[in-house]
Enzyme design. Structure first.
Site, short mmCIF file in Angstrom:
data_model
loop_
_atom_site.label_atom_id
_atom_site.label_comp_id
_atom_site.label_asym_id
_atom_site.label_seq_id
_atom_site.Cartn_x
_atom_site.Cartn_y
_atom_site.Cartn_z
N PRO A 112 0.80 -1.23 0.00
CA PRO A 112 0.00 0.00 0.00
C PRO A 112 0.83 1.28 0.00
O PRO A 112 1.88 1.36 0.63
CB PRO A 112 -0.83 -0.10 1.27
CG PRO A 112 -0.16 -1.11 2.12
CD PRO A 112 0.57 -2.03 1.21
N ASN A 113 0.31 2.23 -0.73
CA ASN A 113 0.82 3.60 -0.81
C ASN A 113 2.10 3.75 -1.63
O ASN A 113 2.54 4.88 -1.86
CB ASN A 113 1.00 4.23 0.58
CG ASN A 113 -0.29 4.26 1.35
OD1 ASN A 113 -1.32 4.70 0.82
ND2 ASN A 113 -0.28 3.77 2.57
N ARG B 134 5.01 11.27 -2.25
CA ARG B 134 4.74 11.05 -0.83
C ARG B 134 6.04 11.10 -0.04
O ARG B 134 6.96 10.32 -0.30
CB ARG B 134 4.09 9.68 -0.64
CG ARG B 134 3.90 9.32 0.81
CD ARG B 134 3.34 7.90 0.96
NE ARG B 134 3.32 7.54 2.37
CZ ARG B 134 3.78 6.41 2.83
NH1 ARG B 134 4.26 5.48 2.03
NH2 ARG B 134 3.74 6.16 4.12
N TYR C 229 11.40 8.88 1.15
CA TYR C 229 11.34 7.91 0.07
C TYR C 229 11.98 8.38 -1.23
O TYR C 229 12.06 7.60 -2.19
CB TYR C 229 9.89 7.51 -0.20
CG TYR C 229 9.22 6.91 1.00
CD1 TYR C 229 9.60 5.67 1.50
CD2 TYR C 229 8.23 7.61 1.68
CE1 TYR C 229 9.00 5.13 2.62
CE2 TYR C 229 7.62 7.08 2.80
CZ TYR C 229 8.00 5.83 3.27
OH TYR C 229 7.41 5.30 4.39
N ASN D 59 8.14 -5.55 -1.21
CA ASN D 59 8.11 -4.38 -0.34
C ASN D 59 6.68 -4.31 0.18
O ASN D 59 5.81 -3.74 -0.46
CB ASN D 59 8.49 -3.11 -1.09
CG ASN D 59 8.52 -1.90 -0.18
OD1 ASN D 59 7.99 -1.93 0.93
ND2 ASN D 59 9.12 -0.82 -0.65
N ALA E 205 3.24 -1.02 4.73
CA ALA E 205 2.61 -1.13 6.05
C ALA E 205 2.27 -2.56 6.43
O ALA E 205 2.24 -2.90 7.62
CB ALA E 205 1.35 -0.27 6.09
N ASP F 187 1.84 -15.78 6.17
CA ASP F 187 1.45 -17.17 5.90
C ASP F 187 1.55 -17.50 4.42
O ASP F 187 1.99 -18.59 4.05
CB ASP F 187 0.03 -17.43 6.40
CG ASP F 187 -0.05 -17.57 7.92
OD1 ASP F 187 1.02 -17.71 8.56
OD2 ASP F 187 -1.17 -17.55 8.44
N GLU G 156 12.85 -9.38 1.29
CA GLU G 156 12.05 -8.29 1.84
C GLU G 156 12.82 -7.00 1.57
O GLU G 156 14.01 -6.92 1.83
CB GLU G 156 11.86 -8.48 3.35
CG GLU G 156 11.12 -7.36 4.02
CD GLU G 156 11.04 -7.52 5.53
OE1 GLU G 156 10.56 -6.58 6.18
OE2 GLU G 156 11.48 -8.56 6.08
N HIS H 280 12.86 -2.61 1.73
CA HIS H 280 12.33 -1.33 2.22
C HIS H 280 13.22 -0.22 1.70
O HIS H 280 14.45 -0.30 1.76
CB HIS H 280 12.28 -1.29 3.75
CG HIS H 280 11.39 -2.33 4.31
ND1 HIS H 280 10.02 -2.23 4.29
CD2 HIS H 280 11.66 -3.54 4.86
CE1 HIS H 280 9.49 -3.30 4.82
NE2 HIS H 280 10.47 -4.12 5.17
N ILE H 281 12.61 0.82 1.18
CA ILE H 281 13.35 1.94 0.61
C ILE H 281 14.12 2.69 1.69
O ILE H 281 15.29 3.02 1.53
CB ILE H 281 12.38 2.88 -0.13
CG1 ILE H 281 11.82 2.16 -1.36
CG2 ILE H 281 13.06 4.19 -0.53
CD1 ILE H 281 10.68 2.86 -2.05
N SER H 282 13.46 2.95 2.81
CA SER H 282 14.11 3.67 3.92
C SER H 282 14.68 2.66 4.92
O SER H 282 14.31 1.49 4.92
CB SER H 282 13.12 4.58 4.62
OG SER H 282 12.13 3.81 5.31
N ARG I 212 13.69 4.85 12.04
CA ARG I 212 12.40 5.54 12.09
C ARG I 212 11.68 5.21 13.39
O ARG I 212 12.24 4.57 14.29
CB ARG I 212 11.59 5.16 10.85
CG ARG I 212 12.33 5.60 9.57
CD ARG I 212 11.59 5.33 8.32
NE ARG I 212 10.30 6.01 8.33
CZ ARG I 212 9.30 5.67 7.56
NH1 ARG I 212 9.41 4.67 6.71
NH2 ARG I 212 8.15 6.32 7.61
#
Length: 147
Positions: free
Chosen positions: A11-12, A19, A24, A75, A78, A88, A99, A101-103, A108
């Site tokens: 999401p997002n 954003r 990001y 990615n 949330a 699962d 996995e 993640h950009i940041s 954080r």
């Protein structure tokens, strides 16, 4: 030969480039997709690149990957911290899972420190910005068993 890498985005992430650019960056998801496809092609792989704001759709993509992908780069955004359903689903995928993640989530707020997805990830790519996707493609090309 199954040489397709699924790149799944939660999401997002469709709002990348507009954003919170201080976190990001200004690279759009379309830019990231193009960069992934180009890098994968240079390594002899294809990319199935997806983004959704819906948890069930992300789970369905993992199910599809079981039959069509040699590896998954995800990615979860949330859903990293909340989705037992995604956890699962990823457990059912036997190939390598990265996995991403950009940041750097560990710099954080504490709500971002406990990934459910890390428990089943083969590897984790954190904090490389949009370039992390290309690095993950390179890593996956080395990890994936292509039949």
């Amino acid at each position: 030969m199954n040489n397709t890498i699924f790149v799944l985005n939660g999401p997002n992430l469709n709002l990348l480039g507009e954003r919170e650019p201080s976190i990001y960056g200004t690279t759009t998801l379309a830019d990231i997709r193009q960069n992934c496809e180009t890098r994968a092609a240079g390594l002899g792989f294809k990319v199935d690149f997806r983004q959704t704001n819906f948890e069930g759709e992300l789970v369905e993509s993992v199910h599809q990957a079981r039959k069509e992908a040699c590896g998954i780069i995800v990615n979860p955004a949330a859903y990293t911290f909340t989705s037992i359903a995604l956890l699962d689903a990823l457990k059912t995928f036997d190939g390598p899972k990265i996995e991403l993640h950009i940041s750097n989530v560990h710099t954080r707020e504490s709500i971002y420190h406990n990934s459910l997805i890390s428990r089943v990830a083969t590897a984790i790519m954190i904090g490389f910005g949009a370039k992390g996707y290309e690095l993950a493609i390179e890593a996956m090309a080395g990890m994936a068993k292509v039949s």
